[in-house]
Design a protein around this motif. Structure first.
Motif, short mmCIF file in Angstrom:
data_model
loop_
_atom_site.label_atom_id
_atom_site.label_comp_id
_atom_site.label_asym_id
_atom_site.label_seq_id
_atom_site.Cartn_x
_atom_site.Cartn_y
_atom_site.Cartn_z
N ASP A 32 0.86 -1.25 0.46
CA ASP A 32 0.00 -0.17 0.02
C ASP A 32 0.73 1.83 0.19
O ASP A 32 1.93 1.20 0.79
CB ASP A 32 -0.50 0.08 1.91
CG ASP A 32 -1.93 -0.92 1.21
OD1 ASP A 32 -2.03 -0.89 0.02
OD2 ASP A 32 -2.13 -1.50 2.41
N ASP A 34 1.09 4.46 1.43
CA ASP A 34 0.63 5.47 3.45
C ASP A 34 1.07 6.82 2.35
O ASP A 34 1.79 6.65 2.47
CB ASP A 34 1.08 5.05 4.01
CG ASP A 34 1.02 2.84 4.74
OD1 ASP A 34 -0.59 2.92 4.20
OD2 ASP A 34 1.76 2.19 4.72
N THR A 59 -8.72 5.46 4.56
CA THR A 59 -8.86 3.71 4.17
C THR A 59 -8.57 3.87 2.23
O THR A 59 -8.39 2.83 1.50
CB THR A 59 -9.06 3.20 4.56
OG1 THR A 59 -10.37 3.05 4.66
CG2 THR A 59 -8.54 2.54 6.23
N ASP A 62 -4.92 5.23 1.67
CA ASP A 62 -4.92 5.42 3.09
C ASP A 62 -3.20 6.34 3.92
O ASP A 62 -2.67 7.07 3.12
CB ASP A 62 -3.41 4.22 3.32
CG ASP A 62 -4.48 2.71 2.55
OD1 ASP A 62 -5.46 2.41 3.09
OD2 ASP A 62 -3.55 1.71 2.47
#
Length: 234
Positions: A32, A34, A59, A62
């Motif tokens: 992911d 972030d 989310t 994120d």
């Protein structure tokens, strides 16, 4: 009843960038992305019965945004996640305002020896506890264990570098070594105890950081933020 201002999404983002595995050099194809940042709530929102929300987390994408005052408190405690925002490589910043640049310029004033030891070594020890309670023979647990172990190694190495050099090294010098240690400690969690013991010994030696942070630059910066954002958002 909550004030409507508390539900308002942040509009005055002062500094934001890509953090986590991408910043550390540990990202893989499925990682992911972030994001972490800080924002200024309108100053008038602090004058009523209800204080504005201090953090906004989403989310998709994120992203975590902390209000300027909360971020300063986290950084003065040398929280590893919050602190890295002002130490990112330039190319990882996505929002960088003049007030954000001012904060980067005073980033060293937030640091202190005791807080660095407590936060980095404390979080690393938490990762060790998580690592020690997982079943290394379970495939799903093994994946999570490897993640905990990588965080453990990263926190130890970043914390010691900060203690000994006064610099937050967000991007790891040897990510492959950290990955390899993560797999090793996931398979044999007890091996990580030696890493923590060595870290404690090195933290016991004198470092380059002051015993207490210098709060004056943070206080002056935050007052400038409040003055700039005195009026409520339109």
């Amino acid at each position: 009843m909550r004030a409507s201002g508390e539900r308002r999404p942040p509009v005055h983002v002062l500094l934001s960038g890509i953090v986590g595995s991408t910043a550390y050099g540990l990202a893989h194809a499925g990682s992911d992305i972030d994001r972490l940042g800080l924002f200024a709530a309108p100053t008038v929102d602090f004058h009523g019965l209800h204080r504005p929300s201090e953090s906004h987390v989403t989310t998709a994408p994120d992203r975590t945004l902390h209000e300027a005052g909360k971020w300063c408190r986290l950084a003065l405690s040398c929280n590893p996640t919050a602190s890295e925002l002002v130490w990112l490589p330039d190319e990882l910043y996505e929002v960088r305002t003049p007030l954000g640049d001012e904060l980067i310029a005073v980033r060293r004033s937030f640091l202190s020896a005791r807080a660095v030891r407590n936060s980095y070594l404390g979080y690393a020890t938490q990762q060790f506890r998580k690592l020690s309670t997982r079943d290394p023979d379970d495939p799903v647990s093994r994946v999570r264990s490897a993640k905990h172990a990588r965080h453990l190694v990263r926190l130890v190495e970043q914390g010691l570098a900060l203690h000994e050099t006064g610099e937050v090294a967000v991007r790891l010098a040897d990510p492959e070594r950290v990955r390899a240690l993560g797999e090793r400690y996931a398979a044999r969690p007890a091996d990580a105890a030696a890493l923590l013991a060595t870290a404690e010994e090195r933290f016991d030696r004198p470092g380059v950081l002051p015993e207490a942070p210098d709060e004056r630059p943070a206080e002056a910066w935050l007052r400038r933020v409040r003055a700039v954002h005195l009026e409520a958002a339109a």
